[in-house]
Design a protein around this motif. Sequence first.
Motif, PDB file in Angstrom:
ATOM      1  N   GLY A 141       0.832  -1.213   0.000  1.00 43.15           N
ATOM      2  CA  GLY A 141       0.000   0.000   0.000  1.00 43.15           C
ATOM      3  C   GLY A 141       0.856   1.249   0.000  1.00 43.15           C
ATOM      4  N   GLY A 142       1.932   1.235   0.779  1.00 43.13           N
ATOM      5  CA  GLY A 142       2.848   2.374   0.825  1.00 43.13           C
ATOM      6  C   GLY A 142       3.523   2.612  -0.518  1.00 43.13           C
ATOM      7  N   ARG A 143       3.938   1.523  -1.181  1.00 41.03           N
ATOM      8  CA  ARG A 143       4.571   1.655  -2.499  1.00 41.03           C
ATOM      9  C   ARG A 143       3.571   2.202  -3.524  1.00 41.03           C
ATOM     10  NH1 ARG A 143       7.243  -2.863  -0.669  1.00 41.03           N
ATOM     11  NH2 ARG A 143       5.752  -4.312  -1.573  1.00 41.03           N
ATOM     12  N   THR A 144       2.334   1.710  -3.465  1.00 36.61           N
ATOM     13  CA  THR A 144       1.307   2.198  -4.391  1.00 36.61           C
ATOM     14  C   THR A 144       1.052   3.682  -4.154  1.00 36.61           C
ATOM     15  OG1 THR A 144       0.283   0.022  -4.494  1.00 36.61           O
ATOM     16  CG2 THR A 144      -1.084   1.891  -5.140  1.00 36.61           C
ATOM     17  N   TRP A 145       0.934   4.055  -2.900  1.00 39.89           N
ATOM     18  CA  TRP A 145       0.709   5.456  -2.550  1.00 39.89           C
ATOM     19  C   TRP A 145       1.867   6.313  -3.062  1.00 39.89           C
ATOM     20  CZ3 TRP A 145      -1.703   7.012   2.716  1.00 39.89           C
ATOM     21  CH2 TRP A 145      -1.878   8.396   2.787  1.00 39.89           C
ATOM     22  N   ALA A 146       3.076   5.876  -2.845  1.00 42.79           N
ATOM     23  CA  ALA A 146       4.249   6.631  -3.289  1.00 42.79           C
ATOM     24  C   ALA A 146       4.278   6.749  -4.812  1.00 42.79           C
ATOM     25  CB  ALA A 146       5.522   5.961  -2.782  1.00 42.79           C
ATOM     26  N   THR A 147       3.902   5.690  -5.513  1.00 49.27           N
ATOM     27  CA  THR A 147       3.886   5.715  -6.969  1.00 49.27           C
ATOM     28  C   THR A 147       2.866   6.729  -7.476  1.00 49.27           C
ATOM     29  OG1 THR A 147       4.593   3.415  -7.097  1.00 49.27           O
ATOM     30  CG2 THR A 147       3.501   4.325  -9.054  1.00 49.27           C
ATOM     31  N   ILE A 148       1.669   6.696  -6.924  1.00 46.63           N
ATOM     32  CA  ILE A 148       0.620   7.630  -7.352  1.00 46.63           C
ATOM     33  C   ILE A 148       1.015   9.064  -7.019  1.00 46.63           C
ATOM     34  CG2 ILE A 148      -1.762   8.365  -6.924  1.00 46.63           C
ATOM     35  CD1 ILE A 148      -2.453   5.353  -6.675  1.00 46.63           C
ATOM     36  N   ALA A 149       1.559   9.290  -5.822  1.00 46.75           N
ATOM     37  CA  ALA A 149       1.979  10.642  -5.439  1.00 46.75           C
ATOM     38  C   ALA A 149       3.067  11.158  -6.377  1.00 46.75           C
ATOM     39  CB  ALA A 149       2.482  10.652  -3.990  1.00 46.75           C
ATOM     40  N   THR A 150       3.994  10.287  -6.761  1.00 50.62           N
ATOM     41  CA  THR A 150       5.058  10.671  -7.686  1.00 50.62           C
ATOM     42  C   THR A 150       4.490  11.021  -9.057  1.00 50.62           C
ATOM     43  OG1 THR A 150       6.649   9.282  -6.520  1.00 50.62           O
ATOM     44  CG2 THR A 150       7.190   9.881  -8.795  1.00 50.62           C
ATOM     45  N   LEU A 151       3.567  10.205  -9.551  1.00 53.94           N
ATOM     46  CA  LEU A 151       2.960  10.479 -10.857  1.00 53.94           C
ATOM     47  C   LEU A 151       2.168  11.783 -10.842  1.00 53.94           C
ATOM     48  CD1 LEU A 151       1.829   6.873 -11.839  1.00 53.94           C
ATOM     49  CD2 LEU A 151       3.612   8.247 -12.948  1.00 53.94           C
ATOM     50  N   LEU A 152       1.433  12.040  -9.767  1.00 47.67           N
ATOM     51  CA  LEU A 152       0.662  13.286  -9.683  1.00 47.67           C
ATOM     52  C   LEU A 152       1.574  14.505  -9.628  1.00 47.67           C
ATOM     53  CD1 LEU A 152      -2.203  12.205  -7.257  1.00 47.67           C
ATOM     54  CD2 LEU A 152      -2.269  12.392  -9.759  1.00 47.67           C
ATOM     55  N   GLN A 153       2.648  14.396  -8.875  1.00 47.24           N
ATOM     56  CA  GLN A 153       3.600  15.511  -8.811  1.00 47.24           C
ATOM     57  C   GLN A 153       4.300  15.696 -10.155  1.00 47.24           C
ATOM     58  OE1 GLN A 153       3.737  17.716  -6.434  1.00 47.24           O
ATOM     59  NE2 GLN A 153       5.251  18.899  -7.529  1.00 47.24           N
ATOM     60  N   MET A 157       4.482  19.080 -12.420  1.00 44.25           N
ATOM     61  CA  MET A 157       5.749  19.635 -12.897  1.00 44.25           C
ATOM     62  C   MET A 157       5.769  19.799 -14.418  1.00 44.25           C
ATOM     63  SD  MET A 157       8.349  17.608 -10.354  1.00 44.25           S
ATOM     64  CE  MET A 157       9.820  18.230 -11.149  1.00 44.25           C
ATOM     65  N   ASN A 158       4.917  19.046 -15.107  1.00 46.52           N
ATOM     66  CA  ASN A 158       4.812  19.140 -16.559  1.00 46.52           C
ATOM     67  C   ASN A 158       3.607  19.987 -16.990  1.00 46.52           C
ATOM     68  OD1 ASN A 158       6.879  17.280 -18.056  1.00 46.52           O
ATOM     69  ND2 ASN A 158       6.324  16.228 -16.163  1.00 46.52           N
ATOM     70  N   ASN A 159       3.078  20.756 -16.057  1.00 44.71           N
ATOM     71  CA  ASN A 159       1.929  21.647 -16.310  1.00 44.71           C
ATOM     72  C   ASN A 159       0.721  20.902 -16.868  1.00 44.71           C
ATOM     73  OD1 ASN A 159       3.257  24.021 -15.419  1.00 44.71           O
ATOM     74  ND2 ASN A 159       4.371  24.070 -17.361  1.00 44.71           N
ATOM     75  N   VAL A 160       0.491  19.722 -16.320  1.00 44.70           N
ATOM     76  CA  VAL A 160      -0.664  18.911 -16.701  1.00 44.70           C
ATOM     77  C   VAL A 160      -1.551  18.787 -15.469  1.00 44.70           C
ATOM     78  CG1 VAL A 160      -1.381  16.595 -17.435  1.00 44.70           C
ATOM     79  CG2 VAL A 160       0.676  17.624 -18.416  1.00 44.70           C
ATOM     80  N   ASP A 161      -2.860  18.980 -15.654  1.00 41.09           N
ATOM     81  CA  ASP A 161      -3.803  18.849 -14.546  1.00 41.09           C
ATOM     82  C   ASP A 161      -3.756  17.403 -14.041  1.00 41.09           C
ATOM     83  OD1 ASP A 161      -5.927  18.855 -12.754  1.00 41.09           O
ATOM     84  OD2 ASP A 161      -7.464  18.884 -14.327  1.00 41.09           O
TER      85      ASP A 161
END
Length: 190
Positions: A141-153, A157-161
Amino acid sequence: FFLLSRTYPDASWSHSRRKFYELHVAGSSEVATATVERMARLWQVEKTVRGQSPDARVAARQKASAAVVADLFDLWQQTLRRISGKSKLAEAIRYAISRRAIFERFLTDGRIELDSNIVERAIRPQTITRKNSLFAGSDGGGRTWATIATLLQTAKMNNVDPFAWLTVTLQRIANGWSSSEIDALMPWNH
């Protein structure tokens, strides 16, 4: 500046300013008050040069900030000789003086920020997310959360909603998007 802040974590003028500001607010030191007032001039200059080329920033800093910086270090050197070495003011002064070379680098390198506030504000959401993910319930669960948080950030950073990107991406995956073309879904390709 990010590289500088990672290499020299104490290279931020705002970290030094906090030590003097606490003494200023307490009303316990005229030198601390003078320091805070003089440092304010540095941020005024930075406000006028933010977003300009490195050369323009250096020129403005040499014209306006260099004298303020020299004046501050002179004030601190003179003050340190006549106060108790155990005082909070002496501690604040020694902190600043010991970092003089790194503090002065912004005067000759226009790529360097005066403080690390921009970087600290940028990483604050990730820091909070990282702390929250400690309670994800499991390692997976922690790895999944970290992956999603990284993708959202990364989307931000790429100016995408991030919400729109994640919605479309998950719909495409659910509809059978080919795993060999997963790179096309990444935020930097939008």
